[in-house]
Design an enzyme around this catalytic site. Structure first.
Site, mmCIF file in Angstrom:
data_model
loop_
_atom_site.group_PDB
_atom_site.id
_atom_site.type_symbol
_atom_site.label_atom_id
_atom_site.label_comp_id
_atom_site.label_asym_id
_atom_site.label_seq_id
_atom_site.Cartn_x
_atom_site.Cartn_y
_atom_site.Cartn_z
ATOM 1 N N LYS A 44 -13.086 16.568 16.403
ATOM 2 C CA LYS A 44 -13.785 17.769 16.901
ATOM 3 C C LYS A 44 -14.080 18.746 15.764
ATOM 4 O O LYS A 44 -14.629 19.816 15.991
ATOM 5 C CB LYS A 44 -12.905 18.499 17.942
ATOM 6 C CG LYS A 44 -12.789 17.776 19.264
ATOM 7 C CD LYS A 44 -12.133 18.648 20.333
ATOM 8 C CE LYS A 44 -10.638 18.700 20.199
ATOM 9 N NZ LYS A 44 -9.975 19.437 21.299
ATOM 10 N N LYS A 46 -11.672 20.262 14.140
ATOM 11 C CA LYS A 46 -10.607 21.273 14.150
ATOM 12 C C LYS A 46 -9.471 20.747 13.300
ATOM 13 O O LYS A 46 -9.097 19.577 13.424
ATOM 14 C CB LYS A 46 -10.067 21.460 15.569
ATOM 15 C CG LYS A 46 -10.754 22.537 16.369
ATOM 16 C CD LYS A 46 -9.961 22.818 17.638
ATOM 17 C CE LYS A 46 -10.615 23.901 18.477
ATOM 18 N NZ LYS A 46 -9.791 24.285 19.607
#
Ligand code: CTP
Length: 154
Positions: A44, A46
Protein backbone atom coordinates in the site's frame (compact mmCIF):
# COMPACT_ATOMS: atom_id res chain seq x y z
CA UNK A 1 -25.49 -11.84 18.32
CA UNK A 2 -24.26 -9.12 15.95
CA UNK A 3 -20.69 -9.54 14.70
CA UNK A 4 -18.70 -6.49 13.60
CA UNK A 5 -15.56 -6.56 11.47
CA UNK A 6 -13.08 -3.77 10.81
CA UNK A 7 -9.59 -3.31 9.34
CA UNK A 8 -6.59 -1.05 9.77
CA UNK A 9 -2.84 -0.72 10.16
CA UNK A 10 -2.94 0.65 13.74
CA UNK A 11 0.71 1.78 13.63
CA UNK A 12 1.87 3.99 16.55
CA UNK A 13 -1.48 3.22 18.24
CA UNK A 14 -3.31 6.43 19.18
CA UNK A 15 -6.62 7.80 20.52
CA UNK A 16 -8.25 7.82 17.05
CA UNK A 17 -7.68 4.04 16.90
CA UNK A 18 -9.17 3.47 20.38
CA UNK A 19 -12.26 5.52 19.55
CA UNK A 20 -12.75 3.75 16.22
CA UNK A 21 -12.60 0.34 17.93
CA UNK A 22 -14.96 1.47 20.71
CA UNK A 23 -17.51 2.84 18.24
CA UNK A 24 -17.26 -0.28 16.06
CA UNK A 25 -17.76 -2.50 19.12
CA UNK A 26 -20.84 -0.52 20.18
CA UNK A 27 -22.56 -1.59 16.93
CA UNK A 28 -22.65 -5.25 18.01
CA UNK A 29 -21.68 -7.89 20.52
CA UNK A 30 -18.51 -9.24 18.88
CA UNK A 31 -15.68 -7.32 17.21
CA UNK A 32 -13.01 -8.80 14.92
CA UNK A 33 -10.14 -6.75 13.53
CA UNK A 34 -8.02 -7.39 10.44
CA UNK A 35 -4.63 -5.80 11.07
CA UNK A 36 -2.60 -5.07 7.94
CA UNK A 37 0.49 -7.25 7.69
CA UNK A 38 3.88 -5.60 7.10
CA UNK A 39 3.96 -7.01 3.54
CA UNK A 40 0.47 -5.62 2.78
CA UNK A 41 1.47 -2.23 4.19
CA UNK A 42 4.52 -2.19 1.92
CA UNK A 43 2.21 -2.98 -1.00
CA UNK A 44 0.00 0.00 0.00
CA UNK A 45 3.10 2.22 0.13
CA UNK A 46 2.88 2.48 3.94
CA UNK A 47 5.99 1.87 5.98
CA UNK A 48 4.79 0.85 9.44
CA UNK A 49 7.20 1.50 12.29
CA UNK A 50 5.81 -1.12 14.69
CA UNK A 51 5.97 -4.71 13.32
CA UNK A 52 2.76 -6.67 12.66
CA UNK A 53 3.08 -9.00 15.68
CA UNK A 54 3.21 -6.01 18.07
CA UNK A 55 0.47 -4.02 16.30
CA UNK A 56 -1.77 -7.11 16.39
CA UNK A 57 -1.00 -7.72 20.09
CA UNK A 58 -1.83 -4.09 20.95
CA UNK A 59 -5.18 -4.23 19.11
CA UNK A 60 -5.96 -7.63 20.70
CA UNK A 61 -5.33 -6.12 24.15
CA UNK A 62 -8.20 -3.64 23.71
CA UNK A 63 -11.06 -5.00 25.79
CA UNK A 64 -13.68 -4.38 23.09
CA UNK A 65 -11.74 -6.58 20.60
CA UNK A 66 -12.62 -10.30 20.45
CA UNK A 67 -10.19 -11.43 17.78
CA UNK A 68 -7.41 -10.24 15.48
CA UNK A 69 -6.10 -11.71 12.21
CA UNK A 70 -3.73 -10.49 9.48
CA UNK A 71 -5.03 -8.51 6.51
CA UNK A 72 -2.80 -9.55 3.63
CA UNK A 73 -4.51 -8.26 0.49
CA UNK A 74 -7.28 -6.04 -0.90
CA UNK A 75 -9.63 -8.91 -1.79
CA UNK A 76 -9.93 -10.98 1.40
CA UNK A 77 -12.76 -8.91 2.95
CA UNK A 78 -15.50 -10.94 1.26
CA UNK A 79 -14.16 -14.29 2.50
CA UNK A 80 -13.45 -12.82 5.97
CA UNK A 81 -17.06 -11.60 6.22
CA UNK A 82 -18.32 -15.07 5.26
CA UNK A 83 -15.86 -16.98 7.50
CA UNK A 84 -16.58 -14.82 10.56
CA UNK A 85 -20.29 -14.47 9.73
CA UNK A 86 -19.90 -10.70 10.12
CA UNK A 87 -23.11 -8.68 10.09
CA UNK A 88 -21.42 -5.27 9.89
CA UNK A 89 -18.24 -4.08 8.18
CA UNK A 90 -16.90 -0.86 9.71
CA UNK A 91 -14.50 1.35 7.79
CA UNK A 92 -13.23 4.85 8.54
CA UNK A 93 -14.89 7.67 6.62
CA UNK A 94 -11.64 8.05 4.65
CA UNK A 95 -12.88 4.94 2.77
CA UNK A 96 -16.45 6.31 2.21
CA UNK A 97 -18.13 4.48 -0.67
CA UNK A 98 -15.12 2.26 -1.47
CA UNK A 99 -16.63 -0.96 -0.07
CA UNK A 100 -20.31 -0.44 -0.94
CA UNK A 101 -20.29 -3.59 -3.09
CA UNK A 102 -20.01 -5.63 0.15
CA UNK A 103 -23.48 -4.35 1.19
CA UNK A 104 -24.80 -7.43 -0.63
CA UNK A 105 -23.40 -9.73 2.09
CA UNK A 106 -23.36 -7.45 5.20
CA UNK A 107 -24.04 -3.86 6.29
CA UNK A 108 -21.17 -1.51 5.50
CA UNK A 109 -20.78 1.41 7.95
CA UNK A 110 -18.34 4.28 7.47
CA UNK A 111 -17.47 5.96 10.79
CA UNK A 112 -16.15 9.53 10.96
CA UNK A 113 -12.50 9.81 11.94
CA UNK A 114 -11.37 11.43 15.19
CA UNK A 115 -10.13 14.88 14.25
CA UNK A 116 -6.57 16.17 14.45
CA UNK A 117 -4.72 12.89 14.91
CA UNK A 118 -3.23 10.29 12.60
CA UNK A 119 -0.20 8.02 12.44
CA UNK A 120 1.04 10.17 9.55
CA UNK A 121 0.87 13.31 11.76
CA UNK A 122 2.75 11.54 14.60
CA UNK A 123 5.49 10.47 12.16
CA UNK A 124 5.74 14.06 10.84
CA UNK A 125 6.13 15.37 14.41
CA UNK A 126 9.05 12.99 15.02
CA UNK A 127 10.66 14.00 11.72
CA UNK A 128 10.32 17.67 12.73
CA UNK A 129 11.94 17.00 16.13
CA UNK A 130 14.82 15.21 14.40
CA UNK A 131 15.32 18.14 12.04
CA UNK A 132 15.34 20.58 15.00
CA UNK A 133 17.97 18.45 16.75
CA UNK A 134 20.14 18.42 13.61
CA UNK A 135 19.92 22.23 13.31
CA UNK A 136 20.85 22.57 17.00
CA UNK A 137 23.86 20.23 16.61
CA UNK A 138 24.98 22.15 13.51
CA UNK A 139 24.85 25.41 15.51
CA UNK A 140 26.87 23.89 18.35
CA UNK A 141 29.51 22.62 15.93
CA UNK A 142 29.68 26.03 14.19
CA UNK A 143 30.15 27.77 17.57
CA UNK A 144 32.88 25.29 18.58
CA UNK A 145 34.70 25.82 15.26
CA UNK A 146 34.45 29.65 15.62
CA UNK A 147 35.88 29.44 19.15
CA UNK A 148 38.81 27.32 17.93
CA UNK A 149 39.43 29.72 15.03
CA UNK A 150 39.32 32.79 17.34
CA UNK A 151 41.94 31.20 19.56
CA UNK A 152 44.16 30.23 16.62
CA UNK A 153 43.72 26.58 17.47
CA UNK A 154 42.49 25.62 14.02
N1 CTP B 1 -9.06 6.31 12.50
C1 CTP B 1 -9.97 7.20 13.07
N2 CTP B 1 -9.56 8.45 13.45
C2 CTP B 1 -8.26 8.81 13.28
C3 CTP B 1 -7.32 7.94 12.72
C4 CTP B 1 -7.76 6.67 12.32
O1 CTP B 1 -11.15 6.87 13.23
N3 CTP B 1 -7.91 10.04 13.65
C5 CTP B 1 -9.52 5.01 12.04
C6 CTP B 1 -9.35 4.81 10.55
O2 CTP B 1 -10.40 5.44 9.83
C7 CTP B 1 -9.35 3.32 10.44
C8 CTP B 1 -8.68 2.87 11.75
O3 CTP B 1 -8.75 3.98 12.64
O4 CTP B 1 -10.68 2.85 10.43
C9 CTP B 1 -7.24 2.46 11.53
O5 CTP B 1 -6.64 3.53 10.85
P1 CTP B 1 -5.12 3.58 10.36
O6 CTP B 1 -5.09 3.85 8.90
O7 CTP B 1 -4.37 2.44 10.88
O8 CTP B 1 -4.63 4.89 11.17
P2 CTP B 1 -4.24 6.35 10.69
O9 CTP B 1 -3.88 7.12 11.90
O10 CTP B 1 -5.31 6.91 9.81
O11 CTP B 1 -2.93 6.05 9.85
P3 CTP B 1 -2.30 6.82 8.58
O12 CTP B 1 -2.04 8.23 8.97
O13 CTP B 1 -1.02 6.04 8.30
O14 CTP B 1 -3.31 6.68 7.47
Amino acid sequence: MTTVLTYGTFDLFHIGHVRLLQRASALGERLYVGVSSDAFNALKGKNSIIPYEQRAAIVAAIKEVDGVFPEENWTQKKSDIERLKADILVMGSDWEGRFDDLNTICNVHYLPRTEDISTTDIKKTFEKINRQQIVSLENQLRNARDTLLRNNLL
